[in-house]
Design a protein around this motif. Structure first.
Motif, PDB file in Angstrom:
ATOM      1  N   ASN A 190       1.002  -1.138   0.044  1.00  9.46           N
ATOM      2  CA  ASN A 190       0.104   0.122  -0.005  1.00  9.46           C
ATOM      3  C   ASN A 190       0.957   1.284   0.065  1.00  9.46           C
ATOM      4  O   ASN A 190       0.778   2.061  -0.845  1.00  9.46           O
ATOM      5  N   GLU A 191       1.954   1.302   0.889  1.00 13.89           N
ATOM      6  CA  GLU A 191       2.781   2.444   1.017  1.00 13.89           C
ATOM      7  C   GLU A 191       3.696   2.615  -0.272  1.00 13.89           C
ATOM      8  O   GLU A 191       3.751   3.701  -0.689  1.00 13.89           O
ATOM      9  N   ILE A 192       4.103   1.391  -0.869  1.00 12.50           N
ATOM     10  CA  ILE A 192       4.956   1.661  -2.027  1.00 12.50           C
ATOM     11  C   ILE A 192       3.996   2.181  -3.137  1.00 12.50           C
ATOM     12  O   ILE A 192       4.506   2.893  -3.929  1.00 12.50           O
ATOM     13  N   LEU A 193       2.790   1.384  -3.416  1.00 13.26           N
ATOM     14  CA  LEU A 193       2.063   1.913  -4.329  1.00 13.26           C
ATOM     15  C   LEU A 193       1.676   3.137  -4.352  1.00 13.26           C
ATOM     16  O   LEU A 193       1.496   4.060  -5.468  1.00 13.26           O
ATOM     17  N   SER A 194       1.296   3.884  -3.133  1.00 15.88           N
ATOM     18  CA  SER A 194       0.839   5.172  -3.271  1.00 15.88           C
ATOM     19  C   SER A 194       1.875   6.108  -3.059  1.00 15.88           C
ATOM     20  O   SER A 194       1.720   7.182  -3.901  1.00 15.88           O
ATOM     21  N   LEU A 195       3.218   5.781  -2.980  1.00 16.35           N
ATOM     22  CA  LEU A 195       4.286   6.487  -3.118  1.00 16.35           C
ATOM     23  C   LEU A 195       4.632   6.686  -4.775  1.00 16.35           C
ATOM     24  O   LEU A 195       4.823   7.566  -5.356  1.00 16.35           O
ATOM     25  N   ALA A 196       4.514   5.459  -5.489  1.00 14.51           N
ATOM     26  CA  ALA A 196       4.608   5.371  -6.848  1.00 14.51           C
ATOM     27  C   ALA A 196       3.561   6.109  -7.520  1.00 14.51           C
ATOM     28  O   ALA A 196       3.850   6.889  -8.415  1.00 14.51           O
ATOM     29  N   SER A 197       2.180   6.162  -6.932  1.00 15.25           N
ATOM     30  CA  SER A 197       1.323   6.979  -7.901  1.00 15.25           C
ATOM     31  C   SER A 197       1.348   8.492  -7.792  1.00 15.25           C
ATOM     32  O   SER A 197       1.015   9.266  -8.615  1.00 15.25           O
ATOM     33  N   GLU A 198       1.901   8.683  -6.365  1.00 15.89           N
ATOM     34  CA  GLU A 198       1.959  10.302  -6.147  1.00 15.89           C
ATOM     35  C   GLU A 198       3.108  10.797  -6.840  1.00 15.89           C
ATOM     36  O   GLU A 198       3.087  11.812  -7.310  1.00 15.89           O
ATOM     37  N   HIS A 199       4.318   9.826  -7.046  1.00 15.60           N
ATOM     38  CA  HIS A 199       5.422  10.477  -7.973  1.00 15.60           C
ATOM     39  C   HIS A 199       5.317  10.037  -9.406  1.00 15.60           C
ATOM     40  O   HIS A 199       6.472  10.325 -10.022  1.00 15.60           O
ATOM     41  N   GLU A 200       4.328   9.325  -9.866  1.00 10.00           N
ATOM     42  CA  GLU A 200       4.377   8.955 -11.302  1.00 10.00           C
ATOM     43  C   GLU A 200       5.295   7.824 -11.445  1.00 10.00           C
ATOM     44  O   GLU A 200       6.073   8.097 -12.431  1.00 10.00           O
ATOM     45  N   LEU A 201       5.559   6.854 -10.670  1.00 13.06           N
ATOM     46  CA  LEU A 201       6.675   5.902 -10.935  1.00 13.06           C
ATOM     47  C   LEU A 201       6.027   4.444 -11.112  1.00 13.06           C
ATOM     48  O   LEU A 201       4.758   4.329 -10.866  1.00 13.06           O
TER      49      LEU A 201
END
Ligand SMILES: *Cc1c(COP(=O)(O)O)cnc(C)c1O
Length: 389
Positions: free
Chosen positions: A141-152
């Motif tokens: 959850n944490e990793i996916l939300s960081l990814a979507s926040e930073h477009e990764l």
């Protein structure tokens, strides 16, 4: 302490008569390359993971390389990953011409620490590459939300984690692309082999093409063509396809995966029960709520400050008792190449180094017997009692 009669090989694969008959059938069929058995294995694997697309490949290393390639990772890009992994997770980043950026692990679960990931994101970051270490799902959850926040993008190294689940989903169905290994020691073994899963049709199509020289998709189906078909090269691809011989083994390994998982779960519990009262040991943490640990590796940490012996001495003492074990892993940043090329040094990732110096993987596999596990338990307990401070 009684020495075992025969050596307990670490990571020996489980093999049934079904695998043997299927391989023989493939050998007699005359089609040994990528063909109907690979397709059957892919369909079963897709169903098991619940993803829309899969591609069987020659190894997880090949699959990780393809994943980064189709996401366009290249020179100037950075890929964030953990130093607590096998070297190939990192080598594929370098093969793409990109820069591996390590983030330390969480000392509790030994997986990449999302709080540290955030600190390492730059304008050049393109992918986060979490590794579900030993079969334990990362904090997705944490990793996916960081990814979507930073477009990764998120590419999961699920080499240890076929059965692993995170909040109701197989980890192979999370993120943009996930990659599995069928190397001999893994939960599902085909000798060498791997699988790539994704829910993105464009990447799926590209991966399929890139895994076989960049040939047009029809070429892959030539074995069933009713009329002659030319192949066409669409891109300069790789030779990363799986063969029907490997898939013959995989089909039956997959059919037994849940059953084998249950056996490993039982052995896991036997180790936990027998070793829990030793203050010299740190046992694997129990599963986080809403997750399923694939239990690929049962790794303990030795509290070296409470012992008279080093980790390596402990491993050698196990060998003297005829028991093989493993180290998963020596942190990648401390291998000579990465130190010399990227200037990594001891102290850069203290948690990974702490675990890397103390970890020992005990034998865990569905082909083992209760007696095997009890031999390991007796040996571990004996060595600890003899060498405690
Ligand atoms: C085994 C392993 C790989 C590589 O798998 P291959 O199929 O041998 O290429 C990658 N990552 C991790 C974490 C592994 O344990």
């Amino acid at each position: 302490m009684k020495k075992r009669k025969n050596f307990l090989v670490f990571g020996k694969p489980y093999i049934g008569e079904e695998e043997i008959s299927e391989v023989v059938d493939t050998l007699r069929s005359g089609w040994w390359g990528t063909g109907p058995k690979v397709e059957r294995f892919e369909n079963k694997f897709r169903e098991y993971i619940g993803s829309q697309f899969v591609d069987a490949v020659s190894s997880a290393t090949a699959g990780l390389h393809l994943a980064l390639k189709v996401l366009g990772v290249g020179p100037g890009d950075e890929v964030i990953t953990t130093p607590m992994t096998f070297c190939s997770t990192v080598n594929v980043i370098i093969h793409c011409g990109a820069k591996p950026v390590f983030v330390d692990i969480d000392i509790d679960d030994w997986n990449i620490d999302p709080r540290e990931v955030e600190k390492k994101i730059t304008k050049r970051t393109k992918v986060i590459l979490p590794v579900h270490l030993h079969g334990r799902p990362c904090k997705m959850n944490e990793i996916l939300s960081l990814a979507s926040e930073h477009e990764l993008y998120v590419v999961g190294d699920a080499a240890h984690a076929i059965e692993a689940e995170y909040q109701g989903s197989k980890v192979g169905n999370l993120g943009d692309i996930a990659v599995f290994s069928f190397y001999v020691t893994k939960n599902l073994a085909t000798g060498e082999g791997g699988m790539v899963t994704t829910n993105n049709p464009l990447w799926a199509r590209k991966i399929k093409i890139m895994s076989l020289h960049g040939l047009s998709r029809d070429a892959y189906k030539r074995y069933s063509a009713k009329v002659f078909k030319h192949y066409r090269v669409l891109v300069p691809g790789f030779k990363y396809n799986m063969t029907d011989i490997q898939a013959s083994i995989g089909i039956h390994q997959l059919a037994r995966i849940e059953e084998n998982s249950k056996i490993r779960k039982k052995y896991w519990q036997m180790y936990n029960n027998a070793l829990k009262d030793f203050p010299e040991l740190v046992l694997p943490k129990s599963e986080a709520e809403g997750t399923y640990h694939a239990r690929h590796l049962y790794a303990i940490l030795l509290r070296l400050e409470r012992l008279e012996i080093t980790r390596d001495k402990f491993i050698n003492k196990l060998i003297e008792m005829n028991i093989g074990s493993g180290v998963h892993f020596y942190p990648v940043h401390l291998h000579p190449f990465y130190k010399e090329s990227f200037g990594f040094k001891r102290g850069d990732f203290p948690n990974a180094e702490f675990v890397g110096e103390r970890t020992v993987s005990l034998p865990l596999g569905a082909n083992l017997t209760d007696k095997d596990i009890n031999d390991v338990i007796e040996a571990v307990r004996g060595i600890i009692k003899k060498n405690r401070k």
